[in-house]
Design a protein around this motif. Structure first.
Motif, PDB file in Angstrom:
ATOM      1  N   LEU A  86       0.822  -1.211   0.000  1.00 54.90           N
ATOM      2  CA  LEU A  86       0.000   0.000   0.000  1.00 54.90           C
ATOM      3  C   LEU A  86       0.855   1.260   0.000  1.00 54.90           C
ATOM      4  CD1 LEU A  86      -2.843  -0.986   2.500  1.00 54.90           C
ATOM      5  CD2 LEU A  86      -2.888  -1.035   0.000  1.00 54.90           C
ATOM      6  N   ALA A  87       2.072   1.153   0.500  1.00 53.71           N
ATOM      7  CA  ALA A  87       2.956   2.313   0.541  1.00 53.71           C
ATOM      8  C   ALA A  87       3.807   2.466  -0.716  1.00 53.71           C
ATOM      9  CB  ALA A  87       3.881   2.223   1.763  1.00 53.71           C
ATOM     10  N   SER A  88       4.031   1.371  -1.456  1.00 58.18           N
ATOM     11  CA  SER A  88       5.030   1.410  -2.526  1.00 58.18           C
ATOM     12  C   SER A  88       4.516   1.001  -3.898  1.00 58.18           C
ATOM     13  CB  SER A  88       6.221   0.500  -2.156  1.00 58.18           C
ATOM     14  OG  SER A  88       6.761   0.856  -0.899  1.00 58.18           O
ATOM     15  N   ASN A  89       3.333   0.417  -3.994  1.00 55.84           N
ATOM     16  CA  ASN A  89       2.853  -0.068  -5.285  1.00 55.84           C
ATOM     17  C   ASN A  89       2.602   1.092  -6.253  1.00 55.84           C
ATOM     18  OD1 ASN A  89       0.239  -0.819  -7.061  1.00 55.84           O
ATOM     19  ND2 ASN A  89       1.513  -2.623  -6.740  1.00 55.84           N
ATOM     20  N   TYR A  90       3.107   0.962  -7.467  1.00 55.32           N
ATOM     21  CA  TYR A  90       3.028   2.059  -8.433  1.00 55.32           C
ATOM     22  C   TYR A  90       1.639   2.194  -9.053  1.00 55.32           C
ATOM     23  CZ  TYR A  90       8.080   2.392  -7.985  1.00 55.32           C
ATOM     24  OH  TYR A  90       9.337   2.572  -7.476  1.00 55.32           O
ATOM     25  N   ASP A  91       0.915   1.111  -9.216  1.00 54.77           N
ATOM     26  CA  ASP A  91      -0.449   1.212  -9.718  1.00 54.77           C
ATOM     27  C   ASP A  91      -1.328   1.993  -8.739  1.00 54.77           C
ATOM     28  OD1 ASP A  91       0.034  -0.148 -12.066  1.00 54.77           O
ATOM     29  OD2 ASP A  91      -0.407  -2.113 -11.200  1.00 54.77           O
ATOM     30  N   LEU A  92      -1.107   1.770  -7.447  1.00 53.93           N
ATOM     31  CA  LEU A  92      -1.881   2.496  -6.443  1.00 53.93           C
ATOM     32  C   LEU A  92      -1.508   3.975  -6.440  1.00 53.93           C
ATOM     33  CD1 LEU A  92      -4.048   1.914  -4.327  1.00 53.93           C
ATOM     34  CD2 LEU A  92      -2.238   1.684  -2.622  1.00 53.93           C
ATOM     35  N   ARG A  93      -0.245   4.273  -6.697  1.00 52.08           N
ATOM     36  CA  ARG A  93       0.161   5.681  -6.795  1.00 52.08           C
ATOM     37  C   ARG A  93      -0.523   6.356  -7.982  1.00 52.08           C
ATOM     38  NH1 ARG A  93       6.725   5.836  -5.530  1.00 52.08           N
ATOM     39  NH2 ARG A  93       6.621   4.849  -3.474  1.00 52.08           N
ATOM     40  N   SER A 185      -8.247  -4.254  -3.996  1.00 55.28           N
ATOM     41  CA  SER A 185      -7.764  -5.231  -4.965  1.00 55.28           C
ATOM     42  C   SER A 185      -6.288  -5.543  -4.745  1.00 55.28           C
ATOM     43  CB  SER A 185      -7.980  -4.700  -6.387  1.00 55.28           C
ATOM     44  OG  SER A 185      -7.472  -5.608  -7.344  1.00 55.28           O
ATOM     45  N   LEU A 186      -5.490  -4.504  -4.461  1.00 56.09           N
ATOM     46  CA  LEU A 186      -4.069  -4.732  -4.218  1.00 56.09           C
ATOM     47  C   LEU A 186      -3.858  -5.594  -2.983  1.00 56.09           C
ATOM     48  CD1 LEU A 186      -1.092  -4.166  -4.795  1.00 56.09           C
ATOM     49  CD2 LEU A 186      -1.305  -2.052  -3.471  1.00 56.09           C
ATOM     50  N   SER A 187      -4.610  -5.315  -1.923  1.00 55.84           N
ATOM     51  CA  SER A 187      -4.485  -6.124  -0.707  1.00 55.84           C
ATOM     52  C   SER A 187      -4.807  -7.587  -0.997  1.00 55.84           C
ATOM     53  CB  SER A 187      -5.412  -5.580   0.377  1.00 55.84           C
ATOM     54  OG  SER A 187      -5.095  -4.243   0.693  1.00 55.84           O
ATOM     55  N   GLN A 255       7.952 -22.335 -11.178  1.00 59.76           N
ATOM     56  CA  GLN A 255       6.709 -21.781 -10.646  1.00 59.76           C
ATOM     57  C   GLN A 255       6.969 -20.953  -9.389  1.00 59.76           C
ATOM     58  OE1 GLN A 255       4.267 -25.254 -10.129  1.00 59.76           O
ATOM     59  NE2 GLN A 255       3.753 -25.407 -12.316  1.00 59.76           N
ATOM     60  N   LEU A 256       7.913 -21.404  -8.562  1.00 58.29           N
ATOM     61  CA  LEU A 256       8.252 -20.657  -7.348  1.00 58.29           C
ATOM     62  C   LEU A 256       8.888 -19.314  -7.696  1.00 58.29           C
ATOM     63  CD1 LEU A 256       8.550 -20.347  -4.314  1.00 58.29           C
ATOM     64  CD2 LEU A 256      10.664 -21.704  -4.434  1.00 58.29           C
ATOM     65  N   VAL A 257       9.778 -19.310  -8.678  1.00 65.20           N
ATOM     66  CA  VAL A 257      10.402 -18.049  -9.105  1.00 65.20           C
ATOM     67  C   VAL A 257       9.333 -17.068  -9.585  1.00 65.20           C
ATOM     68  CG1 VAL A 257      11.895 -16.994 -10.833  1.00 65.20           C
ATOM     69  CG2 VAL A 257      12.627 -19.080  -9.667  1.00 65.20           C
ATOM     70  N   ALA A 258       8.407 -17.555 -10.427  1.00 61.27           N
ATOM     71  CA  ALA A 258       7.344 -16.681 -10.944  1.00 61.27           C
ATOM     72  C   ALA A 258       6.470 -16.149  -9.820  1.00 61.27           C
ATOM     73  CB  ALA A 258       6.496 -17.447 -11.966  1.00 61.27           C
ATOM     74  N   ALA A 259       6.174 -17.000  -8.830  1.00 65.26           N
ATOM     75  CA  ALA A 259       5.335 -16.571  -7.713  1.00 65.26           C
ATOM     76  C   ALA A 259       6.046 -15.520  -6.864  1.00 65.26           C
ATOM     77  CB  ALA A 259       4.954 -17.774  -6.853  1.00 65.26           C
ATOM     78  N   GLU A 260       7.328 -15.712  -6.608  1.00 66.11           N
ATOM     79  CA  GLU A 260       8.071 -14.763  -5.773  1.00 66.11           C
ATOM     80  C   GLU A 260       8.243 -13.413  -6.480  1.00 66.11           C
ATOM     81  OE1 GLU A 260      10.828 -17.745  -3.038  1.00 66.11           O
ATOM     82  OE2 GLU A 260      11.603 -16.990  -4.940  1.00 66.11           O
ATOM     83  N   THR A 261       8.578 -13.434  -7.769  1.00 69.18           N
ATOM     84  CA  THR A 261       8.765 -12.165  -8.482  1.00 69.18           C
ATOM     85  C   THR A 261       7.432 -11.429  -8.656  1.00 69.18           C
ATOM     86  OG1 THR A 261       8.644 -13.386 -10.595  1.00 69.18           O
ATOM     87  CG2 THR A 261      10.831 -12.942  -9.674  1.00 69.18           C
ATOM     88  N   ARG A 262       6.338 -12.173  -8.840  1.00 69.47           N
ATOM     89  CA  ARG A 262       5.029 -11.519  -8.930  1.00 69.47           C
ATOM     90  C   ARG A 262       4.714 -10.791  -7.627  1.00 69.47           C
ATOM     91  NH1 ARG A 262      -0.317 -13.182  -7.475  1.00 69.47           N
ATOM     92  NH2 ARG A 262      -1.884 -11.970  -8.622  1.00 69.47           N
ATOM     93  N   LEU A 263       4.997 -11.416  -6.502  1.00 66.45           N
ATOM     94  CA  LEU A 263       4.754 -10.776  -5.215  1.00 66.45           C
ATOM     95  C   LEU A 263       5.622  -9.537  -5.060  1.00 66.45           C
ATOM     96  CD1 LEU A 263       3.542 -10.655  -2.386  1.00 66.45           C
ATOM     97  CD2 LEU A 263       5.267 -12.300  -1.634  1.00 66.45           C
ATOM     98  N   GLU A 264       6.885  -9.614  -5.469  1.00 62.72           N
ATOM     99  CA  GLU A 264       7.786  -8.471  -5.304  1.00 62.72           C
ATOM    100  C   GLU A 264       7.345  -7.281  -6.158  1.00 62.72           C
ATOM    101  OE1 GLU A 264      12.165 -10.126  -4.203  1.00 62.72           O
ATOM    102  OE2 GLU A 264      11.393 -10.767  -6.127  1.00 62.72           O
ATOM    103  N   VAL A 265       6.842  -7.549  -7.367  1.00 61.08           N
ATOM    104  CA  VAL A 265       6.356  -6.456  -8.211  1.00 61.08           C
ATOM    105  C   VAL A 265       5.152  -5.784  -7.557  1.00 61.08           C
ATOM    106  CG1 VAL A 265       5.247  -5.922 -10.411  1.00 61.08           C
ATOM    107  CG2 VAL A 265       7.274  -7.368 -10.361  1.00 61.08           C
ATOM    108  N   LEU A 266       4.262  -6.556  -6.966  1.00 63.00           N
ATOM    109  CA  LEU A 266       3.128  -5.972  -6.250  1.00 63.00           C
ATOM    110  C   LEU A 266       3.590  -5.120  -5.076  1.00 63.00           C
ATOM    111  CD1 LEU A 266       0.637  -8.990  -6.176  1.00 63.00           C
ATOM    112  CD2 LEU A 266       0.404  -6.883  -7.494  1.00 63.00           C
ATOM    113  N   LEU A 267       4.713  -5.502  -4.479  1.00 64.75           N
ATOM    114  CA  LEU A 267       5.256  -4.747  -3.350  1.00 64.75           C
ATOM    115  C   LEU A 267       6.033  -3.519  -3.800  1.00 64.75           C
ATOM    116  CD1 LEU A 267       6.565  -7.702  -1.128  1.00 64.75           C
ATOM    117  CD2 LEU A 267       4.405  -6.475  -0.918  1.00 64.75           C
ATOM    118  N   GLY A 268       6.199  -3.331  -5.103  1.00 58.14           N
ATOM    119  CA  GLY A 268       6.963  -2.198  -5.603  1.00 58.14           C
ATOM    120  C   GLY A 268       8.460  -2.418  -5.529  1.00 58.14           C
ATOM    121  N   ARG A 269       8.888  -3.676  -5.419  1.00 56.30           N
ATOM    122  CA  ARG A 269      10.319  -3.985  -5.349  1.00 56.30           C
ATOM    123  C   ARG A 269      10.833  -4.451  -6.714  1.00 56.30           C
ATOM    124  NH1 ARG A 269      10.673  -8.346  -0.457  1.00 56.30           N
ATOM    125  NH2 ARG A 269       9.494  -7.241   1.187  1.00 56.30           N
TER     126      ARG A 269
END
Length: 420
Positions: A86-93, A185-187, A255-269
């Motif tokens: 919620l603090a870093s996601n670019y779509d939310l910004r 939706s982001l949450s 599949q684990l790599v894709a799941a982890e990177t998807r989460l990081e993009v949502l976090l704005g990392r």
């Protein structure tokens, strides 16, 4: 709508105009309310109850939706991840920036209801020739200074400008609801992504354990084959199964790599797989309480946003038709003019003018009527979009209620299969 009115223009309006703005606000509130009622009456009507079986019919109509759904997971790690998103996601910004833009546009539409005043200060010096009889001429110079205020005001006789402002306020409300929907939706997406990471880790662990079991089984078959107790075909089949199990490990790793990177993009990392460890899914208790279908309209911000857009389109439609009516414009000018800057503000140098006129559009090549018809069509589009959003929302609830029932049965049978 009145909450939005208090946020728009309240800081910018001069103190002496507050009474006038309050009257405008009351008129706008009545206009918005009328448009809300009309849109709601023409949109898709919700049923009296959901068709899917409720988990608790006694509580279906009194479900408490004010509680924090995130607390049901009881996961501090998930809470931390969602706070970071919620603090870093670019779509939310982007959604937050669109709220600021809509607020500024609503403030701009407020200004159109008020007179516009400009202060003009000018000065000039010119050189010219004065001709005399006999052909002689004399060069002369003259100064001119002015300090004037210009006022122009379009009197909103028919409420056209008021409708435009109401449409802008509804757009602002829609942007706010869009931001709320984006936050929700982001949450949910972060929660799903985190569960996906945990599931992928569990699947990888299961694949590695399965591969070890196939390797042990293959070793036993190979030992029996060497002792002449089994056929070569059995060994080949066992080795094939072991190789397939090893291949599954790398599939699960991908599949684990894709799941982890998807989460990081949502976090704005940056996606570098720097995700905290976690291998257990939270245990949930309780069942889904759907509530009444009519309550869905106030619970979901995406539906509120669609309704606000339909209201804005309705008010723009009214404004477009009222542009065909006569308009009253008032212009005034007052100030000082002099050829000597030192006496510019002398009361004797005061000048002023006042003019008013009524303008009735007669011929614009059909532009105004075409604009009004286009506004009507956009209103129909917005109303249909709102009805479709309602229908989709009810469909999602129905699907979830049915899925909840069927998934409970599926869990029972899968648990038995795992035990066996």
């Amino acid at each position: 709508m009145d909450n939005i009115d208090r946020h728009i223009g309240s800081n910018e309006a001069p103190q002496k105009m507050k009474m006038g703005l309050a009257s405008v606000g009351l008129l706008l509130l009545a206009s918005c309310t009328t448009a809300e009622v009309k849109v709601q009456s023409q949109a898709f009507s919700p049923p009296s109850s959901f068709s899917a079986p409720s988990t608790d019919t006694d509580l279906a109509g009194n479900a408490d939706w004010s509680s924090n759904w995130l607390a049901d997971f009881n996961s501090q790690q998930l809470d931390t991840l969602i706070s970071e998103a919620l603090a870093s996601n670019y779509d939310l910004r982007q959604a937050a920036a669109r709220v600021k833009e809509a607020r500024a546009l609503a403030q701009q539409s407020t200004g159109r209801l008020l007179p516009s005043v400009d202060l003009n200060a000018n000065g000039s010096r010119r050189r010219f020739n004065v001709a005399f009889p006999g052909g002689s001429a004399q060069v002369q110079r003259a100064n001119s200074f002015g300090l004037t205020g210009d006022l122009s005001w379009e009197v909103d006789l028919w409420g056209r400008l008021l409708n435009e402002r109401g449409a802008s306020v509804s757009d602002y409300k829609a942007a706010q609801e869009d931001y709320a929907a984006a936050t929700l939706s982001l949450s949910a997406n972060v929660a799903q992504a985190w569960f996906g990471v945990v599931e992928a880790r569990q699947q990888l662990s299961l694949a590695e354990e399965t591969s070890k079991n196939f390797d042990r089984s293959t070793d036993l078959v190979r030992s029996r084959y060497r002792s002449g107790l089994t056929r070569g075909l059995d060994l080949r089949l066992s080795e094939s199964n072991a190789a397939t199990a090893r291949a599954s490990i790398y599939e699960r790793k991908a599949q684990l790599v894709a799941a982890e990177t998807r989460l990081e993009v949502l976090l704005g990392r940056y996606p570098e797989r720097d995700v905290a460890e976690g291998t257990e899914l939270p245990a949930l208790e309780g069942s889904i309480e759907p509530g009444l279908p009519s309550a869905l309209l106030s619970r979901r911000p995406d539906l509120s946003a669609a309704r606000a857009r339909a209201v804005a389109a309705e008010m723009r439609q009214k404004s477009a038709w009222r542009s065909l009516l006569p308009g009253l414009r008032i212009n005034a000018q007052g100030g000082y003019g002099s050829d000597d800057l030192s006496v510019l503000t002398d009361p004797n140098r005061l000048i002023w003018s006042l003019a008013g006129g009524v303008v009735q559009p007669l011929f614009r090549g059909g532009q105004l009527r075409a604009q009004a018809k286009a506004a009507e069509a956009r209103g129909d589009v917005a109303l249909a979009a709102y009805s479709q959003a309602l229908l989709t929302a009810f469909k999602e609830v129905e699907d979830t209620l049915y899925a909840d029932e069927y998934l409970n049965e599926q869990v029972i049978h899968l648990t038995k299969a795992a035990d066996e």
